[in-house]
Design a protein around this motif. Structure first.
Motif, short mmCIF file in Angstrom:
data_model
loop_
_atom_site.label_atom_id
_atom_site.label_comp_id
_atom_site.label_asym_id
_atom_site.label_seq_id
_atom_site.Cartn_x
_atom_site.Cartn_y
_atom_site.Cartn_z
N LYS A 29 0.94 -1.33 -0.05
CA LYS A 29 -0.06 -0.08 0.03
C LYS A 29 0.81 1.20 0.14
CE LYS A 29 -3.52 2.38 2.88
NZ LYS A 29 -2.73 3.56 2.68
N ASP A 30 1.97 1.03 0.94
CA ASP A 30 2.74 2.46 0.85
C ASP A 30 3.44 2.61 -0.36
OD1 ASP A 30 1.94 2.62 3.64
OD2 ASP A 30 3.91 2.01 4.30
N VAL A 31 4.08 1.75 -0.95
CA VAL A 31 4.56 1.80 -2.25
C VAL A 31 3.81 2.16 -3.22
CG1 VAL A 31 5.88 0.59 -4.05
CG2 VAL A 31 6.60 0.25 -1.62
N ASN A 32 2.78 1.83 -3.66
CA ASN A 32 1.68 2.11 -4.46
C ASN A 32 0.99 3.55 -4.25
OD1 ASN A 32 1.68 -0.41 -5.95
ND2 ASN A 32 0.37 -1.50 -4.55
N ASP A 33 1.09 3.93 -2.88
CA ASP A 33 0.47 5.16 -2.74
C ASP A 33 1.15 6.33 -3.19
OD1 ASP A 33 -1.90 4.23 -1.55
OD2 ASP A 33 -1.55 4.59 0.43
N VAL A 34 2.65 6.12 -2.92
CA VAL A 34 3.59 7.05 -3.12
C VAL A 34 3.58 7.06 -4.63
CG1 VAL A 34 5.67 5.91 -3.06
CG2 VAL A 34 5.81 8.02 -2.39
N CYS A 35 3.49 6.17 -5.25
CA CYS A 35 3.97 6.45 -6.82
C CYS A 35 2.83 6.84 -7.46
CB CYS A 35 4.24 4.80 -7.44
SG CYS A 35 5.65 4.08 -6.92
N LYS A 36 1.42 6.52 -7.19
CA LYS A 36 0.40 6.88 -7.71
C LYS A 36 0.03 8.60 -7.30
CE LYS A 36 -3.43 5.20 -6.01
NZ LYS A 36 -4.57 4.33 -5.45
N GLY A 49 5.09 15.95 1.49
CA GLY A 49 4.57 14.78 1.86
C GLY A 49 4.80 13.50 1.28
N LEU A 50 5.12 13.63 0.02
CA LEU A 50 5.59 12.34 -0.74
C LEU A 50 7.03 12.04 0.15
CD1 LEU A 50 5.22 13.39 -4.44
CD2 LEU A 50 4.14 11.59 -3.10
N MET A 51 7.96 12.82 0.55
CA MET A 51 9.16 12.57 1.02
C MET A 51 8.74 11.76 2.34
SD MET A 51 11.00 13.53 -1.16
CE MET A 51 10.12 13.84 -2.51
N THR A 52 7.72 12.26 3.12
CA THR A 52 7.30 11.37 4.25
C THR A 52 7.05 10.00 3.89
OG1 THR A 52 6.24 13.37 5.29
CG2 THR A 52 5.68 11.41 6.24
N ILE A 57 8.70 4.02 3.86
CA ILE A 57 9.43 3.03 2.99
C ILE A 57 10.54 2.62 3.45
CG2 ILE A 57 9.72 2.07 0.78
CD1 ILE A 57 7.47 3.86 -0.34
N THR A 58 11.57 3.51 3.93
CA THR A 58 12.94 3.18 4.12
C THR A 58 12.95 2.10 5.37
OG1 THR A 58 13.24 4.81 5.39
CG2 THR A 58 13.74 5.04 3.01
N LYS A 59 11.78 2.09 6.27
CA LYS A 59 11.87 1.48 7.36
C LYS A 59 11.51 -0.06 7.12
CE LYS A 59 10.32 5.39 10.02
NZ LYS A 59 9.30 6.27 10.98
N TYR A 60 11.17 -0.58 5.88
CA TYR A 60 10.85 -1.83 5.74
C TYR A 60 12.11 -2.56 5.42
CZ TYR A 60 5.76 -0.81 5.68
OH TYR A 60 4.62 -0.36 5.73
N PRO A 61 12.14 -3.90 5.38
CA PRO A 61 13.49 -4.61 5.17
C PRO A 61 13.75 -4.35 3.66
CG PRO A 61 12.18 -6.05 6.17
CD PRO A 61 11.30 -4.71 6.14
N ASP A 62 14.97 -3.99 3.20
CA ASP A 62 15.34 -3.42 2.03
C ASP A 62 14.56 -2.31 1.47
OD1 ASP A 62 17.28 -5.52 1.80
OD2 ASP A 62 15.96 -6.85 0.93
N GLY A 63 13.92 -1.62 2.36
CA GLY A 63 13.13 -0.40 1.85
C GLY A 63 13.88 0.71 1.44
N ARG A 64 15.08 0.93 2.00
CA ARG A 64 15.92 2.05 1.50
C ARG A 64 16.17 1.90 0.07
NH1 ARG A 64 17.24 7.12 2.35
NH2 ARG A 64 17.58 6.66 4.56
#
Length: 93
Positions: A29-36, A49-52, A57-64
């Protein structure tokens, strides 16, 4: 193919470490939301807000890696949006 493999590894890691499918759903959801959302924003406040979302996303494994990949795509596609480029720089991307 690399993107698919990376996304698969993240989702597998999330599912195994959390023991819950909720973490996987939230990541997607987070990845799709930011891209959309990036397609429709047009002012500095919205870019911030996009930077937030990217930082979240960076907090997930390999999210960085995923956040950096998204930021790189924005830098290529939206290079004529100076406010967005400035917000990406301020956020460390």
């Amino acid at each position: 193919m690399v993107i698919f493999k990376s996304t698969f590894l993240v989702t597998l890691t999330l599912t195994l470490t959390s023991g819950s499918i909720y973490a996987l759903d939230q990541y997607e959801k987070d990845v799709n939301d930011v891209c959309k959302h990036a397609e429709s924003v047009c002012d500095r406040k919205a870019y911030n807000g996009l930077m937030t979302y990217l930082k979240k996303i960076t907090k997930y494994p390999d999210g960085r890696e995923k956040a950096n990949q998204i930021a790189k795509e924005w830098k290529e596609i939206d290079r004529r949006r100076p406010a967005m480029m400035d917000e990406l720089r301020k956020a460390g991307f």
